[in-house]
Design a protein around this motif. Structure first.
Motif, PDB file in Angstrom:
ATOM      1  N   GLY A   1      34.926  34.440  49.681  1.00 54.53           N
ATOM      2  CA  GLY A   1      35.078  35.373  48.561  1.00 54.53           C
ATOM      3  C   GLY A   1      35.265  36.796  49.034  1.00 54.53           C
ATOM      4  O   GLY A   1      35.005  37.139  50.189  1.00 54.53           O
ATOM      5  N   ALA A   2      35.707  37.634  48.113  1.00 58.20           N
ATOM      6  CA  ALA A   2      36.056  39.013  48.462  1.00 58.20           C
ATOM      7  C   ALA A   2      34.823  39.867  48.757  1.00 58.20           C
ATOM      8  O   ALA A   2      34.894  40.793  49.572  1.00 58.20           O
ATOM      9  CB  ALA A   2      36.885  39.637  47.350  1.00 58.20           C
ATOM     10  N   LYS A   3      33.708  39.566  48.106  1.00 53.37           N
ATOM     11  CA  LYS A   3      32.520  40.387  48.382  1.00 53.37           C
ATOM     12  C   LYS A   3      32.125  40.243  49.860  1.00 53.37           C
ATOM     13  O   LYS A   3      31.872  41.233  50.552  1.00 53.37           O
ATOM     14  CB  LYS A   3      31.366  39.949  47.491  1.00 53.37           C
ATOM     15  N   GLU A   4      32.120  39.006  50.315  1.00 56.46           N
ATOM     16  CA  GLU A   4      31.790  38.739  51.719  1.00 56.46           C
ATOM     17  C   GLU A   4      32.792  39.437  52.642  1.00 56.46           C
ATOM     18  O   GLU A   4      32.423  40.057  53.643  1.00 56.46           O
ATOM     19  CB  GLU A   4      31.823  37.229  52.003  1.00 56.46           C
TER      20      GLU A   4
ATOM     21  N   TYR B   1      33.166  50.079  42.922  1.00 55.37           N
ATOM     22  CA  TYR B   1      32.484  48.783  43.053  1.00 55.37           C
ATOM     23  C   TYR B   1      31.430  48.995  44.147  1.00 55.37           C
ATOM     24  O   TYR B   1      31.779  49.309  45.294  1.00 55.37           O
ATOM     25  CB  TYR B   1      33.538  47.753  43.462  1.00 55.37           C
TER      26      TYR B   1
ATOM     27  N   CYS C   1      40.956  49.787  45.232  1.00 58.53           N
ATOM     28  CA  CYS C   1      40.780  48.591  44.395  1.00 58.53           C
ATOM     29  C   CYS C   1      41.697  48.762  43.191  1.00 58.53           C
ATOM     30  O   CYS C   1      41.512  49.674  42.400  1.00 58.53           O
ATOM     31  CB  CYS C   1      39.322  48.504  43.952  1.00 58.53           C
TER      32      CYS C   1
ATOM     33  N   ASN D   1      37.829  47.924  39.468  1.00 54.51           N
ATOM     34  CA  ASN D   1      36.513  47.719  38.878  1.00 54.51           C
ATOM     35  C   ASN D   1      35.697  48.934  39.303  1.00 54.51           C
ATOM     36  O   ASN D   1      35.591  49.185  40.495  1.00 54.51           O
ATOM     37  CB  ASN D   1      35.863  46.444  39.427  1.00 54.51           C
TER      38      ASN D   1
ATOM     39  N   ASP E   1      41.603  45.913  47.814  1.00 58.90           N
ATOM     40  CA  ASP E   1      40.917  44.854  47.070  1.00 58.90           C
ATOM     41  C   ASP E   1      41.771  44.485  45.854  1.00 58.90           C
ATOM     42  O   ASP E   1      41.899  45.258  44.913  1.00 58.90           O
ATOM     43  CB  ASP E   1      39.536  45.386  46.644  1.00 58.90           C
TER      44      ASP E   1
ATOM     45  N   TYR F   1      41.587  41.505  41.175  1.00 56.61           N
ATOM     46  CA  TYR F   1      42.002  41.373  39.768  1.00 56.61           C
ATOM     47  C   TYR F   1      43.526  41.323  39.607  1.00 56.61           C
ATOM     48  O   TYR F   1      44.038  41.604  38.530  1.00 56.61           O
ATOM     49  CB  TYR F   1      41.412  42.547  38.953  1.00 56.61           C
TER      50      TYR F   1
ATOM     51  N   SER G   1      40.804  36.940  46.030  1.00 57.14           N
ATOM     52  CA  SER G   1      39.753  35.989  45.673  1.00 57.14           C
ATOM     53  C   SER G   1      40.205  35.068  44.562  1.00 57.14           C
ATOM     54  O   SER G   1      41.025  35.456  43.724  1.00 57.14           O
ATOM     55  CB  SER G   1      38.560  36.824  45.194  1.00 57.14           C
TER      56      SER G   1
ATOM     57  N   SER H   1      37.987  34.125  42.486  1.00 56.44           N
ATOM     58  CA  SER H   1      36.910  34.302  41.502  1.00 56.44           C
ATOM     59  C   SER H   1      37.429  34.660  40.123  1.00 56.44           C
ATOM     60  O   SER H   1      37.117  33.992  39.139  1.00 56.44           O
ATOM     61  CB  SER H   1      35.936  35.383  41.961  1.00 56.44           C
ATOM     62  N   LYS H   2      38.194  35.746  40.043  1.00 56.46           N
ATOM     63  CA  LYS H   2      38.658  36.195  38.737  1.00 56.46           C
ATOM     64  C   LYS H   2      40.003  35.543  38.413  1.00 56.46           C
ATOM     65  O   LYS H   2      40.350  35.367  37.256  1.00 56.46           O
ATOM     66  CB  LYS H   2      38.752  37.726  38.695  1.00 56.46           C
TER      67      LYS H   2
ATOM     68  N   ARG I   1      33.226  29.787  44.912  1.00 54.33           N
ATOM     69  CA  ARG I   1      33.331  30.627  46.093  1.00 54.33           C
ATOM     70  C   ARG I   1      34.540  30.296  46.981  1.00 54.33           C
ATOM     71  O   ARG I   1      34.507  29.367  47.785  1.00 54.33           O
ATOM     72  CB  ARG I   1      32.052  30.595  46.962  1.00 54.33           C
TER      73      ARG I   1
HETATM   74  N1  PLP Z   1      35.955  42.989  44.457  1.00 57.15           N
HETATM   75  C1  PLP Z   1      35.757  43.517  43.245  1.00 57.15           C
HETATM   76  C2  PLP Z   1      36.421  44.803  42.917  1.00 57.15           C
HETATM   77  C3  PLP Z   1      34.928  42.900  42.319  1.00 57.15           C
HETATM   78  O1  PLP Z   1      34.737  43.446  41.112  1.00 57.15           O
HETATM   79  C4  PLP Z   1      34.298  41.697  42.668  1.00 57.15           C
HETATM   80  C5  PLP Z   1      33.390  41.002  41.755  1.00 57.15           C
HETATM   81  O2  PLP Z   1      33.061  41.394  40.670  1.00 57.15           O
HETATM   82  C6  PLP Z   1      34.526  41.182  43.927  1.00 57.15           C
HETATM   83  C7  PLP Z   1      35.347  41.860  44.810  1.00 57.15           C
HETATM   84  C8  PLP Z   1      33.807  39.965  44.375  1.00 57.15           C
HETATM   85  O3  PLP Z   1      34.666  38.883  44.423  1.00 57.15           O
HETATM   86  P1  PLP Z   1      34.167  37.483  44.966  1.00 57.15           P
HETATM   87  O4  PLP Z   1      33.575  36.746  43.823  1.00 57.15           O
HETATM   88  O5  PLP Z   1      35.404  36.861  45.505  1.00 57.15           O
HETATM   89  O6  PLP Z   1      33.160  37.720  46.036  1.00 57.15           O
END
Ligand code: PLP
Length: 394
Positions: A106-109, A131, A172, A176, A204, A207, A235, A237-238, A246
């Motif tokens: 995922g992108a957070k990681e 973010y 980003c 976000n 990033d 979205y 990611s 995710s969204k 994940r």
């Molecule tokens: N990047 C941004 C800007 C986000 O808002 C979020 C999650 O809300 C993420 C990354 C996290 O994405 P992931 O669920 O792939 O870790």
């Protein structure tokens, strides 16, 4: 034993804790209140059928001695790398070689882990509001942090000046929390700036699926020169509702080098050393989400969320509330009416309309006076919430 003292420089993260506490208190005092949650950054629709079916089939393969899979590749299985590369080609119109894509959880990681390949003696440029992960991960590593102001005046799309020179630049888009999305022309300014300053853009694109405006790129690699200066973090995710599944991916072009060292090689080395890959079952689901059938289904989900943001922006236009975002993003960033502060507006909205949103002040100083509403909710409930807001006569 010495701890990493940088952690002591982190500010406590009050935003979502405060929201949860205030909501719980309100519920206790008003047990019959019909509260509508519009602050949520998580998806609410299930993953698409194609992905769920692929996951079931893959789980069955794992339970059979003839089709069982052990450790996956640290970079991603060929079938998923090919599906992602095809996504870039077919839906975004650019060539990304499978070798330049690294599948992750995922992108957070990735936003956090990518810092491993850069010297800690680097300066990073981070937008405010932001973010929070960009900021906290850099505080944890003790890097020098510079902010660039995203404000109402620049429509939350700041462009750099010489004073913003830094080694790493976070962008980003769609953003976000502000929902703002850069145009091609604006991103070109950032790419030229990064090249001039020998900086790397960490882009990033979590979205990207929400972009509907042809002026706004879905990938930074649509911009000339980006292959020399950018890393894209993306990611499922969204895009495909994988927040609880994940899966994400990072793209590093082969051209991106520092002192003759390819950043792609460093990232691959980092991943093969510290990461054992994304589970086979998840990778099959992700590839199915990017199949022709899966993509159709996930577009339906994105359109479902879009109906919420369309309804929000229509209502705010009608009642004269200023906002940003909403068009290319699941987030609407509204200006609190009557000059209210973010948390005061939170309290008012909860008390008078039984609606929960996210105070902009929680995303940085420039978020004060603003408020984030999310389109990741139920269509009917969103209409109900907007009717309540309209009746308020702000
Ligand atoms: N990047 C941004 C800007 C986000 O808002 C979020 C999650 O809300 C993420 C990354 C996290 O994405 P992931 O669920 O792939 O870790």
């Amino acid at each position: 034993m010495k701890i990493n003292k940088n952690y002591l420089n982190l500010k406590p993260s009050y935003l979502f804790k405060n929201i949860a506490e205030k909501t719980a208190q309100y519920k206790e005092a008003h047990p019959d209140a019909d509260i509508i949650k519009m602050g949520i950054g998580d998806v609410t629709l299930p993953i698409c059928k194609a992905a769920a079916d692929a996951m079931t089939d893959a789980a069955k393969e794992m339970g059979n001695i003839d089709t069982f899979h052990g450790y996956p590749s640290s970079y991603g299985e060929d079938f998923l790398l090919s599906a992602i590369s095809n996504h870039y080609k077919k839906h975004i119109g650019i060539d990304i070689d499978e070798n330049e894509i690294i599948v992750t959880c995922g992108a957070k990681e990735d936003v956090a882990n990518i810092l491993d390949i850069f010297d800690t003696d680097t300066t990073v440029l981070i937008p405010d509001p932001v973010y929070p992960v960009y900021l906290d991960t850099n505080i944890m590593t003790g890097r020098k942090i510079k902010f660039i102001n995203a404000t109402e005046e620049n429509a939350y799309l700041p462009l750099p000046t010489d004073a913003d020179a830094a080694d790493l630049i976070y962008i980003c888009s769609p953003n976000n929390p502000t929902g703002a999305a850069y145009t091609r022309e604006q991103l070109k300014v950032w790419v030229d700036f990064a090249i001039k300053n020998n900086a790397v853009i960490l882009y990033d694109a979590a979205y990207e699926m929400f972009i509907s405006d042809s002026e706004c790129p879905r990938s930074i690699f649509e911009i000339d020169g980006a292959r020399q200066c950018a890393i894209e973090l993306c990611s499922f995710s969204k895009t495909a509702g994988f927040t609880g599944v994940r899966c994400g991916y990072t793209v590093i072009p082969t051209e991106l080098e520092s002192d003759g060292v390819k950043l792609l090689d460093l990232w691959k080395r980092r991943q093969s050393t510290k990461f054992n890959g994304v589970s086979y079952v998840v990778q099959r689901a992700a590839a199915a989400a990017f199949s022709d059938e899966g993509y159709k289904q996930l577009c339906e989900n994105i359109n479902y969320y879009r109906r919420n943001t369309e309804n929000m922006t229509k209502t705010f236009d009608k009642i004269g509330i200023k906002y940003f975002g909403g068009k290319n993003s699941p987030y609407v960033w509204l200006k609190c009416p009557n000059g209210m502060k973010s948390w005061d507006f939170f309290d008012l909205l909860l008390d008078k309309c039984n609606i929960i949103g996210t105070p902009g002040a929680g995303f940085g100083e420039n978020g004060e006076g603003f408020f984030r509403l999310s389109g990741f909710g139920d269509n009917t409930r969103c209409v109900e919430a907007l009717e309540r807001i309209e009746k308020m006569n702000f």
